[in-house]
Scaffold this active site. Structure first.
Site, PDB file in Angstrom:
ATOM      1  N   LYS A 289      17.300   3.949   1.289  1.00 25.10           N
ATOM      2  CA  LYS A 289      18.138   3.888   2.490  1.00 25.10           C
ATOM      3  C   LYS A 289      19.525   3.358   2.142  1.00 25.10           C
ATOM      4  CE  LYS A 289      14.706   3.356   6.144  1.00 25.10           C
ATOM      5  NZ  LYS A 289      14.241   2.442   7.206  1.00 25.10           N
TER       6      LYS A 289
ATOM      7  N   PHE B 199      13.869   4.789  10.907  1.00 24.06           N
ATOM      8  CA  PHE B 199      12.509   4.412  10.526  1.00 24.06           C
ATOM      9  C   PHE B 199      11.677   5.664  10.270  1.00 24.06           C
ATOM     10  CE2 PHE B 199       8.271   2.671  10.732  1.00 24.06           C
ATOM     11  CZ  PHE B 199       8.436   1.499  10.021  1.00 24.06           C
ATOM     12  N   VAL B 200      11.184   5.789   9.069  1.00 23.10           N
ATOM     13  CA  VAL B 200      10.432   6.988   8.701  1.00 23.10           C
ATOM     14  C   VAL B 200       8.974   6.631   8.411  1.00 23.10           C
ATOM     15  CG1 VAL B 200      12.427   8.244   7.818  1.00 23.10           C
ATOM     16  CG2 VAL B 200      11.149   6.773   6.265  1.00 23.10           C
TER      17      VAL B 200
ATOM     18  N   ARG C  42       0.187   6.800   7.436  1.00 20.72           N
ATOM     19  CA  ARG C  42       0.254   6.830   5.971  1.00 20.72           C
ATOM     20  C   ARG C  42      -0.283   8.151   5.418  1.00 20.72           C
ATOM     21  NH1 ARG C  42       1.484   1.626   3.999  1.00 20.72           N
ATOM     22  NH2 ARG C  42       0.535  -0.095   5.116  1.00 20.72           N
TER      23      ARG C  42
ATOM     24  N   ASP D 112      14.698  -0.373   1.150  1.00 17.15           N
ATOM     25  CA  ASP D 112      15.514  -0.543   2.347  1.00 17.15           C
ATOM     26  C   ASP D 112      16.598  -1.568   2.023  1.00 17.15           C
ATOM     27  OD1 ASP D 112      16.554  -0.781   4.850  1.00 17.15           O
ATOM     28  OD2 ASP D 112      14.744  -1.457   5.836  1.00 17.15           O
TER      29      ASP D 112
ATOM     30  N   GLU E   9       7.860   2.883  -6.282  1.00 16.58           N
ATOM     31  CA  GLU E   9       8.033   2.439  -4.886  1.00 16.58           C
ATOM     32  C   GLU E   9       8.110   3.637  -3.949  1.00 16.58           C
ATOM     33  OE1 GLU E   9       7.893   0.218  -2.817  1.00 16.58           O
ATOM     34  OE2 GLU E   9       8.602  -1.729  -3.500  1.00 16.58           O
ATOM     35  N   ASP E  10       7.737   3.399  -2.698  1.00 17.18           N
ATOM     36  CA  ASP E  10       7.875   4.438  -1.680  1.00 17.18           C
ATOM     37  C   ASP E  10       9.305   4.479  -1.149  1.00 17.18           C
ATOM     38  OD1 ASP E  10       7.547   1.919  -0.614  1.00 17.18           O
ATOM     39  OD2 ASP E  10       6.136   2.506   0.954  1.00 17.18           O
TER      40      ASP E  10
ATOM     41  N   LYS F 246       0.819  -1.191   0.000  1.00 18.42           N
ATOM     42  CA  LYS F 246       0.000   0.000   0.000  1.00 18.42           C
ATOM     43  C   LYS F 246       0.868   1.263   0.000  1.00 18.42           C
ATOM     44  CE  LYS F 246      -2.940  -2.449   3.267  1.00 18.42           C
ATOM     45  NZ  LYS F 246      -3.352  -2.472   4.699  1.00 18.42           N
TER      46      LYS F 246
HETATM   47  P1  IMP Z   1      13.017  -4.110   1.626  1.00 20.36           P
HETATM   48  O1  IMP Z   1      12.678  -5.424   0.974  1.00 20.36           O
HETATM   49  O2  IMP Z   1      13.888  -4.272   2.838  1.00 20.36           O
HETATM   50  O3  IMP Z   1      13.589  -3.101   0.658  1.00 20.36           O
HETATM   51  O4  IMP Z   1      11.631  -3.588   2.218  1.00 20.36           O
HETATM   52  C1  IMP Z   1      10.999  -2.476   1.712  1.00 20.36           C
HETATM   53  C2  IMP Z   1       9.672  -2.291   2.427  1.00 20.36           C
HETATM   54  O5  IMP Z   1       9.868  -2.227   3.849  1.00 20.36           O
HETATM   55  C3  IMP Z   1       9.035  -0.985   2.017  1.00 20.36           C
HETATM   56  O6  IMP Z   1       8.217  -1.128   0.877  1.00 20.36           O
HETATM   57  C4  IMP Z   1       8.289  -0.583   3.263  1.00 20.36           C
HETATM   58  O7  IMP Z   1       7.009  -1.169   3.244  1.00 20.36           O
HETATM   59  C5  IMP Z   1       9.095  -1.179   4.399  1.00 20.36           C
HETATM   60  N1  IMP Z   1      10.004  -0.187   5.023  1.00 20.36           N
HETATM   61  C6  IMP Z   1      11.343  -0.153   4.962  1.00 20.36           C
HETATM   62  N2  IMP Z   1      11.841   0.896   5.634  1.00 20.36           N
HETATM   63  C7  IMP Z   1      10.760   1.559   6.137  1.00 20.36           C
HETATM   64  C8  IMP Z   1      10.617   2.759   6.945  1.00 20.36           C
HETATM   65  O8  IMP Z   1      11.577   3.450   7.328  1.00 20.36           O
HETATM   66  N3  IMP Z   1       9.340   3.113   7.258  1.00 20.36           N
HETATM   67  C9  IMP Z   1       8.257   2.399   6.858  1.00 20.36           C
HETATM   68  N4  IMP Z   1       8.345   1.290   6.108  1.00 20.36           N
HETATM   69  C10 IMP Z   1       9.585   0.862   5.748  1.00 20.36           C
END
Ligand code: IMP
Length: 183
Positions: free
Chosen positions: A135, A156-157, A169, A107, A103-104, A47
Site C-alpha cells: 500500500k 481495505f482489501v 481468506r 501497509d 508477506e501478503d 495467517k
Molecule cells: P502493517 O504493520 O501496518 O504493515 O500491517 C500489516 C498487516 O495488517 C498485514 O499483515 C495484514 O494482516 C493487515 N492489513 C493491512 N492492510 C490490510 C487490508 O487491506 N486487508 C486486510 N488486512 C490488512
C-alpha cells in the site's frame, strides 16, 4: 470461493486469481536467478501469508525450505504500533541462512520492520522480503521489499489470505471490501 459466492460484499475485484498466479510466477523466476547456487529459507507470517507462500513456493522450480512465525502487534484498534509479541517462533536456526520473508501485504510496514530486525539479530547470511501487495504508506517506511507483486491503492482489501474479521481468506481473488460489510 469466488467473488460470486459473496454477492455484493466486494465493490470491485482488484486482482483475479490468474493475475495473482501470473505475477507470482514472475517473482519466482526472479528469485531463482537471484538465489542461484544458494539455499533459500522462506519464512511466512501467519495467517495472511499462507496462500502466497503456498503458490510462490510451488512456482519455484527448485528446492526451498519453509518455516512459519506467528506474531501479534499491540495497537489501538486498527492502528499498528510496531510493538510485537511472538506467538510462534521459527523452528529453524537462521545462522548463515538466506531468508526470504513472505508477506501478503505491507501497509504501514511497522510490524514487518520489527520482524526484520529481529530476524537479522539471529545471524542469517541475508534477509529479504517478498510481498504480494504493497500500500502507498509503505513507501515512506524503512522496509524495502526486494520482491513486490502489486502496488495497490489505500483501500481495505480481502481475499487470497487477507481477512476481515477472519473471513474472506479463502476467496480466490483479491477485492475491495464494500463499506456495508464493516459499517
Ligand atoms: P502493517 O504493520 O501496518 O504493515 O500491517 C500489516 C498487516 O495488517 C498485514 O499483515 C495484514 O494482516 C493487515 N492489513 C493491512 N492492510 C490490510 C487490508 O487491506 N486487508 C486486510 N488486512 C490488512
Amino acid at each position: 470461493m469466488e467473488h460470486t459466492d459473496v454477492p455484493g460484499d466486494l465493490t470491485e475485484t482488484l486482482l483475479t486469481e490468474q493475475q495473482i498466479q501470473g505475477r507470482l510466477r514472475e517473482l519466482a523466476a526472479q528469485i531463482e536467478i537471484d538465489y542461484a547456487g544458494r539455499d533459500i529459507l522462506l519464512v511466512g507470517v501467519l495467517k495472511g501469508a499462507v496462500m502466497v507462500m503456498a503458490d510462490l513456493a510451488r512456482s519455484l522450480d527448485r528446492h526451498v525450505e519453509m518455516d512459519w512465525m506467528a506474531i501479534s502487534s499491540y495497537g489501538s484498534g486498527t492502528t499498528s504500533s510496531g510493538v510485537v509479541r511472538i506467538l510462534k517462533d521459527l523452528d529453524t536456526d537462521l545462522t548463515g541462512r538466506h531468508v526470504i520473508v513472505v508477506e501478503d501485504i505491507i501497509d504501514t510496514g511497522l510490524t514487518l520492520s520489527w520482524l526484520i530486525s529481529n530476524l537479522r539479530s539471529r545471524g542469517p547470511a541475508s534477509v529479504e522480503i517478498a510481498t504480494l501487495l504493497r500500500k502507498p504508506d509503505a513507501l515512506q517506511m524503512r522496509v524495502e521489499p526486494k520482491y513486490v507483486g502489486f502496488d495497490i491503492p489505500d483501500a481495505f482489501v480481502v481475499g487470497y489470505g487477507l481477512d476481515f474479521d477472519e473471513r474472506y481468506r479463502n476467496l480466490r481473488c483479491i477485492g475491495t471490501l464494500s463499506p456495508h460489510v464493516y459499517s
